[in-house]
Every structure is written in C-alpha cells, then in structure tokens.
Design an enzyme around this catalytic site. Structure first.
Site, PDB file in Angstrom:
ATOM      1  N   GLY A 100       0.867  -1.130  -0.045  1.00  0.00           N
ATOM      2  CA  GLY A 100      -0.061  -0.095  -0.013  1.00  0.00           C
ATOM      3  C   GLY A 100       0.884   1.186  -0.103  1.00  0.00           C
ATOM      4  CE  LYS A 113       6.159   3.278  -3.593  1.00  0.00           C
ATOM      5  NZ  LYS A 113       7.358   3.001  -4.490  1.00  0.00           N
ATOM      6  CG  ASP A 138      -6.676  10.627   8.207  1.00  0.00           C
ATOM      7  OD1 ASP A 138      -7.879  10.956   7.829  1.00  0.00           O
ATOM      8  OD2 ASP A 138      -5.554  10.328   7.622  1.00  0.00           O
TER       9      ASP A 138
END
Ligand SMILES: *[C@@H]1O[C@H](CO)[C@@H](O)[C@H](O)[C@H]1NC(C)=O
Ligand SMILES: *[C@@H]1O[C@H](CO)[C@@H](O)[C@H](O)[C@H]1NC(C)=O
Length: 984
Positions: free
Chosen positions: A664, A670, A795
């Site tokens: 991902g 990364k 988030d």
C-alpha cells in the site's frame, strides 16, 4: 450497564418510606430525648404534609402538646413517641434512581393495595413469593431492569386490576395464566424480549380489560378472532411483533375500542370493514404488508382522529368520506400505491395537524382547505403526480412547519404568504414546474425558523434576493436548475448555519462573493453552469468542502492554492480562463498559459536554481563519499529503537524493502509486507518518504507517530514494534495485520487488490462487522480517555482500521494524531488533515478541534459498515453522512438504507441501531455528538443480545431532541421517536 453500586444520598429517602416504623422510631426517639413534646407534634404534622395530607390521617388534630399520643398510629411512653404504626396501603416510589433487587421488606406492609416501583433501577427476578402481598390490586414495576421469567406467583395475585411490567429486561417467559386474571383492567407487557410466544386462542375471561399492550414482545402467529371477547377493550397495541395472518374482522366489533395499534408486523391481506367500532380514535396499521383498498366505512368513524396506514401496499382511491370526518387531525398514508385524486374536503371539517400522502400515485389538484382549522403543521405530498397550482390558502397557514411537495407537477407561482410563514422550518418544492420570482419581502423575521429551502428544478426566475441571506438557521439552500439571473448577494454573513448551497444550472452572473469563503459551516458548494466571472476568491480555499463544483462558468485566473487538491479535480472544468499549477487538476497549467512578460525571468531563475542545486549536490556527494566509502544510503546511520523484544534484526527489514513487497502507499510513503524469519512471520513496514531529505512536516509526523505509538499498548491499537531511523529515511515496523484494512472488506466494487490468502468473495457478516465497530470504538475510546493526555486521531477512516486474523480491529496511522494538551502545538495543526467524506464540518474553520472530530469520522465509518456505501462516493453528489441524513429526512425506512448483503430479519434492528448511532455521531454541531465513551456503551448494548434496547426511552435519555438539534432540522418521521440504544 454499570448501574449505581454505592448508595446515593436519596437512598435515605427511600428507606424512610418503606421501613417507616424503624427509621422513624430511631430518628424521633433522638428528638424526644433532647426536645420537648411540642416539637414532636410539629414533626408529625410536617410528615403528614410531606405525604400530601392523606385523608386517612385527618384525625391528626392537635389540641394540646401531647395530643398526638392519643392518635391510634402513635404509641408514647412518658409523653414521648416510641412507636409509629402506619398501615401503608399505597406506595409510589416511581421515577427515582433506586437500585437493587425487589425490596421484599415490603412484604411487611401487608395492607399494601397499590405498589408502584416504576422508572427505577431495580434488577434481578420478580420474587417467586410475591404473592405474599395478597392484597395487591395495582402492581406497577415498569421501566426497571427486572429480568428472567415473570414468575407464576404474579398470577396468584388474584385481585390484580392493573399490572404494568413493560420496558424491562425479562428474557424468559411470562405465565400464560396471566390471561386468566379475570379482574384485570390494564395489562401492559410491552417492550420486553420474552421468549417468542403466541397469543392464547381465547380471551374469554378478560371481560374487564380496557388496556392491553404487548408491543414488541416477540409475539408470533396470528391475532386470534377471540380478541373481541375482551369486550371492554379500549386500547390494543400489538405493534412491532412478527405477527402474521390477517387482521381479524372481530377487532372492529369491539364497541369501546378507541386506539388500535398493529404496526410493524407481518400481517397481510386487506383491512376489514369497521362498521361497529364507532369509538375508534386511532388506527395505526402502518409498516405492514396490507393490500387492497382503504375500507369505505372508515369514512363513518365519527371519532377517528388519527389514520396511520403508511408503508403498506394499499391501492385504490382514498375514500371521500374520510375527508369529511369531524375529529380527524392526523392522516398518514405515505408509501402505498394509492391513486386517484385526494378528496377535496380534507381540512374542511376538522382541524388537521398532519397530512402526509407522499410516495403514492395520486393525481389531480391539491385540496384547497387543508389548513382551514388553523392547526396544520406537517404537509408531505412529495413524489406523486399532483398538478395545478398550490392552494393560496397555504400562504395563510402560520402553523406550517414542514412543507414537502417536491417531485410533482405543480405549476404557477408559490403562494405569496408562504414566503412570510413564521414557523416554516423546511420548504421543499423541488422538481415541479413552479414559476415566478423569489420575493424581496422575505425577511429573517418572517422565515426566522427556516432550515431547509429547496426549490431546485423549477422555472423560478429573478435574482437571488438579498433577503434570502438573512436566515441564520438556514442549513440547506438548493435552487439549482431554475432560471435565476443577476448577481449573487454579498451580504451573506448571517448564513451561520448554511452547510449546502446549490445554485447550479441558472444564469447567475458577476463574481463569486468572497464572503462565501467565510461561511462557517459550508461543506457543499455547487455554482456550476452559470455565467459567473472573475477570479475565484482565495477565501474559498479556507472552506473545507466535501463537494465543490464551479465548472462551466467564465471564471479566470489561477485557482487558489488550497484548492489544488486531487479531490477537486472535477470542480473547475469548462472554465477556459482558469489555470492550475498541477496537471492533475485537469485544467490548463498556469505557467504554460500567460505571464509572457515574466517568462524569460522565470526561465533564468529556474536555470540558476538547477545549477546551484547541482553544485550543492556535487559537494554533498563528494563529502559523503570521502567520509563513508561504499555505504549505501540506508546504513549510513541506522538507529533502531525497539519497543519490545524482537524476533528479527534490522537487516531483515532493510533487505525486504523491495517493490514486490509493497502492499500500500499513503500520503507519506509506502507500506511493505516483509517476511522477517524462516518461520514466515511477517511485519508491516511503513517507510516515510524515499531517499530524499525529510521535510519538516514529515519529520514532525514521524516524531508524533513514534511518540504516541511507542507509549501505547492496547488491544485495539496497532502495535509498533520498533522504528528504524536513518539520515534519509524513517521506517516504522508494525505488527502485520493478516486481514488488511477495513476498507478492503467494505466496498466490493473497489476491491481491486485482493488480500493475500483471503477469498475475494468473502464478505463480512453482521456479527463480524459489529465486532469490528466495537474494537475500533474501544481503541478510540482509550485514546480519548485513558492516555496520560487525550489523543485525537484526526484521520479516522476505514482504511485506518486494520484487522488481524480474528477480525479484531486495531486503529492505525497516528501520523496525524497530536497530543491534545500540549501547549504551543495548536499552530502547527492548521494544515488540513483528514480525508474527504470523513471530515467533520468544523474542521474547516477552526484549529481548536476536539475529540469530537474523531467521533464524526467514526460515525461515518459506522454508516459505511451498516450501508455498505463509500464515505465519499464520487458517483453520488453528496457524501455518505449527508446521504444518510437525507435518507431519513425524506421519510424512508431505515431498513432500506442498510446493506442488503448483511441484513436479515434477525439483525435488522441491531443494524438500524448502529446506523442511528452513526447519524448521531455525524451531527453538525460537535457538542451534540456523543463522546466515544457513550458510543462504546451504545455499541456494547447493541451487541448484547439480551439487552432490551428500547427500555427507558422516556426516562433516562431521550435522544429525539438531540437528533433534531443535531442538524437544525426536525425529524420528519414519527416512528423515529424511539431511540433504541439509549442508555448513555
Ligand atoms: C391499621 O391496622 C390496624 C391493625 O391491623 C387496624 O386496627 C387499623 O384499623 C388499620 N387502619 C387502617 C387505616 O387500615
Ligand atoms: C436473563 O438475564 C439475566 C440477567 O441479565 C441473566 O443472568 C440470565 O442468564 C438471562 N437468562 C437467559 C435465559 O438468557
């Protein structure tokens, strides 16, 4: 739920009442020793007063200071009270907060005829020897936490006239002999999760029963024909049960029946004729599978006040006679297949309060006199084929609060008076052929309560009047697809509550007022397809918009830097004069376009800069080479900080940073899955940025994540094993989560990258889904409440909720989390964090966010889990939170919103509860959102199969006001008035 475990101060009050002889004796003998008789007498009189002067104590008359010693209840020694004997016949302790088991000490009150312990915290079983209170005629134990079976001993209280056991936690059976208590006048068992049972085949002895309710008690099977044997019945409520069969015609033979509730069951067939039930006032047969016509003879029920047949499959015409009933005030026929015209007499003969016929196939003109009685407040007729002009009389109806007439064929002008209607909260007229101008006289004093004004897709003309901007409670203004022209008003600061502004597809010209950028709550702005010109005011960049569309205008110049975001890549199309500095914005690039004069200078600067950079680079490279020969950038100064014992080394990690291990990539770098030892153990490694110098923002992000995660050990927070810090790169090594992140499981069409080792067609069932919601809530709750200083995640989203092999949820990615309490940090928070679709509206306009922004985002996750929809589906024109709210506001049943793949008859209530919780969490105003602690409690209750979710809805925490406030709009649906998991 943790109930009161220690005695609250009130407990004395309680004891005082139910063991009077003991407590009085003690306290009064103390008085006697130190005070004179006169004071004793005064105390007795005060007591009598506090008992509201019962007539049985009328003989407490004072003639001399010791006269009380002659009263039969009092025993004195040496003229001082030593005993007080009261024959308690009635004891009412309702609406207290008394905990504990059933108080068997009451058995001593052998004369007790009336006992009310309702609305307390009593728990455990009803004692099996309760029949010792043999004189009881009234036993009210409702709204407590009594559980287990209702014992057979209750049935031995042969004198019972009134028995209320509703809203408790009985999870066993009730004795069927209860239907043999022949003196019963009221029997209320509703809202208990009894073992499923059927109604008895005959009610032959309950000749005196007036009030019978078994709503939501797991009744199945049919409603017996013998129901009519309860000949005194006035109130019958069997709603919310999986009953089948038809509604027996004999119900309508009950001559005294006044209220009939058989809603939300599976009964089918047609509605019987009701000739002899002349006393019927309320008929609620809503949410069933009823077919056929509305019986003509309902038009003869002279006492009918509420006719609620919504959400069935009824067809045919609405009988004319119903429109002429003299007592009718509440008509709800929405969501059927009714056709023909609406009888024109509605309103003429009775004062209507509520009139709802939405979602049918009704045609023709709208009744003229609905507000004749001057009481009409709810009017819903959307989604029919009604036509003609809106009746002028609606303009003289000052009681109207909600008018929803959208998606019909109405033409002509909006009745002038509607623009002045003082109590109007929602006016929805979209999708008609209405003409005329928006009036100038509209003012805050006339529309002071207006929250929703939608009149899109009509033929309205003229300008957007300044007056429309003086509405401080307005949340949604939708006037797209009309023929509006002129320029936009600039004096709009009073739109303090506006969240959605849609003026698209009109002919509006002039500039976009910069004031729009100052609207504190705005999250959706659509001004597309107009003639707007000039620059986009940079203030618009201050907004945090979930949806922005300014395309197809004549705007020019560069778009504000803050709007250069891939999320807005379709927001500016078809404005030939606009340019951006990034190609992903899909519009012209600015430097390629204009600024011819500065072009040469710019080129020069670029060349110089490149040259300088190369010089620096050479020097650096040279230095590195000289000092650390042959070392690659990784092991320049690798520093490993571990937070627990590791079964791998740092070289295991470094050698695994290969492209084929990437699983991902996020905003900052990364993520790799690396097998660290021969036994196949994997870890997840987040590598922050490639081999370039970390910028300040990323450096901070890294520091924050390490600081927080290194110190947190919690089952539902992803474990940070170690971090490896090099000069040019940062590596965070986490435990590997076998089942990836939640978003992989949710959105089928997006599931492009299969999870290694997991069948691609597997879906999460409801128990797993709920388990995930619970786990994530626990993790967030811990962060908000149990860390040394509260931590806001900032988030929260489904891709940050990771799942281990057992589907335990763990919160991940604290890159954006910050210590709440750290002074001086606030300033660095201004950068927009978070992800679209999950962003709380207040994020846009304040840096002083609190943990309620996580609650909002978590609410969006709950909505994703229950609906299977994406938080921000680009195909829909609104984000999920708004979509869900809209779904309810439009009067759709919650079950229609739920994910078809997970819902079935057994879990639909639970899923609905979690959906509602999602709605609460996404309230516009942070203060009306629950805390994570409360969210967790509700989820625990929702996942507890034994818990009766609807208990105490009237008592402890009524959530309806919360819901209403939360969006500044009133809930349109009456059946939404029971919050299910409400033990906050
Ligand atoms: C109270 O009980 C006593 C003793 O049982 C009896 O003599 C008296 O009449 C009763 N009084 C009332 C008001 O019931
Ligand atoms: C009923 O509820 C009680 C109290 O919560 C619990 O102890 C008991 O095991 C439950 N009984 C059944 C049959 O579920």
């Amino acid at each position: 739920m943790p109930r009161l475990t220690s005695s609250p101060p009130h407990i004395h009050f309680f004891l005082f009442f139910y063991i009077p002889s003991v407590v009085f004796l003690c306290s009064l003998s103390h008085v006697a020793k130190s005070q004179i008789q006169d004071q004793e007498q005064q105390v007795l009189l005060k007591l009598r007063q506090s008992w509201q002067d019962p007539s049985s104590l009328d003989h407490w008359v004072t003639s001399n200071p010791s006269s009380h010693c002659t009263w039969p209840e009092i025993t004195c020694q040496e003229s001082s009270i030593t005993e007080l004997n009261l024959n308690l016949t009635k004891l009412d302790l309702s609406y207290n907060i008394i905990p504990g088991e059933f108080p068997t000490v009451l058995y001593n009150c052998s004369k007790l005829v009336y006992l009310d312990l309702s609305q307390n915290y009593f728990e455990g079983p009803i004692p099996s020897d309760i029949d010792r209170m043999a004189n009881l005629q009234v036993l009210i134990l409702a709204a407590n936490s009594f559980s287990f079976d209702v014992p057979a001993s209750v049935v031995r209280l042969r004198r019972l006239r009134i028995l209320h056991l509703y809203m408790s936690e009985y999870n066993g059976t009730y004795p069927e002999e209860i239907f043999g208590l022949s003196d019963l006048e009221e029997l209320r068992l509703e809202y208990n999760k009894f073992v499923p049972s059927q109604l008895p085949q005959n009610f032959t002895v309950l000749k005196k029963l007036r009030f019978f309710s078994m709503a939501r008690t797991n009744l199945y099977g049919g409603i017996p024909e013998t129901v009519s044997d309860m000949e005194a019945l006035e109130h019958l409520d069997l709603g919310k049960n999986p009953l089948t069969g038809e509604i027996p015609a004999s119900i309508f033979a009950l001559r005294n029946l006044s209220e009939l509730y058989v809603y939300e069951t599976n009964v089918s067939g047609s509605i019987p004729q009701a000739v002899s039930a002349a006393n019927l006032c309320v008929i609620d047969l809503s949410y069933n599978n009823l077919t056929g016509n509305i019986p003509e003879d309902f038009g003869k029920l002279r006492n009918l006040c509420s006719l609620i047949l919504e959400f069935n499959q009824l067809s045919g015409r609405i009988p004319e006679g119903i429109g002429r009933l003299p007592a009718l005030s509440d008509v709800r026929l929405s969501k059927n297949n009714l056709s023909g015209t609406i009888p024109p007499d509605f309103g003429n003969f009775s004062p209507l309060r509520r009139f709802e016929v939405a979602y049918n196939n009704l045609t023709g003109a709208f009744p003229e006199q609905l507000c004749h009685g001057g009481t009409l407040s709810w009017l819903a007729a959307m989604d029919n084929n009604l036509n003609g002009e809106l009746p002028k009389s609606l303009g003289n109806c000052s009681t109207l609060s909600h008018v929803m007439l959208h998606n019909n064929g109405f033409t002509g002008n909006v009745p002038g008076g509607l623009w002045m209607s003082r109590n109007l909260t929602a006016l929805i007229l979209s999708g008609n052929g209405l003409t005329g101008e928006l009036p100038e006289e509209l003012t805050a004093s006339s529309w002071r309560n207006m929250a929703v004004f939608e009149a899109g897709n009509n033929l309205l003309s003229g300008t957007v009047p300044t007056e429309l901007t003086e509405l401080p409670k307005l949340t949604r203004l939708l006037l797209g697809q009309n023929e509006l022209s002129g320029i936009l008003p600039t004096d709009i600061v009073s739109w303090k509550s506006l969240t959605t502004l849609n003026l698209s597809h009109n002919n509006i010209s002039g500039p976009i007022p910069s004031e729009i950028g100052l609207l504190p709550e705005l999250t959706q702005l659509d001004l597309s397809d107009n003639q707007l010109s000039g620059l986009i005011p940079p203030e618009i960049g201050q907004l945090n918009l979930n949806c922005l569309n300014l395309s197809s205008n004549r705007l020019r110049g560069p778009i504000p830097a803050k709007l250069e975001n891939a999320a807005y890549d379709t927001s500016f199309l078809n404005n030939p004069g606009l340019c951006a500095s990034n190609s992903f914005m899909r519009i012209n690039l600015c430097n390629a376009q204009s600024h011819r004069l500065s072009k040469t200078n710019l080129t020069l600067i670029v060349i110089l800069a490149i040259a300088a950079a190369m010089c620096v680079l050479l020097v650096v490279l040279f230095t590195i080479r000289a000092s650390r020969k042959n070392r690659d950038w990784f092991d320049s100064t690798p520093k490993l900080t571990s937070f627990q014992s590791l079964n791998f080394t740092e070289s295991n990690i470094l050698s695994g940073l290969k492209e084929h291990n990437v699983i991902g990539s996020g905003g900052s770098g990364k993520v790799y899955r690396i097998i660290v030892n021969p036994s196949g153990d994997a870890v997840a490694v987040k590598r922050i940025w490639n081999n370039q110098k970390l910028n300040e923002k990323l450096e901070k992000q890294f520091a924050a994540e390490v600081e927080i995660l290194g110190n947190i050990k919690h089952r539902h927070i992803v474990k940070l094993l170690c971090c490896i810090s090099c000069e040019n790169s940062k590596l965070l090594v986490y435990e590997y989560m076998k089942n990836s992140s939640l978003d992989h499981w949710l959105h089928k069409k997006k599931r492009s990258s299969p999870i290694p080792g997991v069948a691609n067609n597997m879906i999460l069932d409801w128990p797993k889904t709920l388990q995930i919601a619970l786990g994530a809530a626990k993790g967030l709750c811990y962060m908000h409440n149990d860390c040394s200083s509260p931590i806001i995640h900032r988030d929260v989203k489904s891709s940050n909720i990771l799942l281990d092999s057992e589907f335990n949820a763990k919160i991940a990615d604290f890159g954006l989390a910050r210590m709440l309490a750290k002074p001086g940090e606030a300033a660095s928070m201004t950068a927009v964090a978070g992800s679209f679709g999950y962003l709380a509206p207040e994020y846009a306009h304040t840096t002083r966010v609190n943990e309620k922004i996580d609650v909002y985002s978590f609410g969006v996750v709950l909505l994703e889990l229950t609906t299977g929809r994406e938080a921000n589906d680009r195909d829909e024109d609104m984000c999920l939170a708004d979509w869900a709210w809209r779904h309810i506001q439009d009067g759709n049943p919650i079950s229609d919103a739920l994910d078809e793949d997970i819902k079935d008859d057994s879990n639909v209530d639970e899923i609905s509860n979690v959906f509602k919780l999602g709605i609460f969490c996404t309230a516009t105003l942070p203060s009306t959102r629950p805390t994570m602690k409360e969210v967790l409690q509700v989820l625990l209750k929702c996942s507890d199969p034994l818990y009766n979710v609807e208990k105490k809805s009237q008592h402890k925490f009524d959530v309806v006001p919360l819901l209403e406030n939360s969006k500044n709009e009133e809930m349109p649906r009456s059946n939404f008035h029971v919050l299910e998991c409400n033990t906050y």
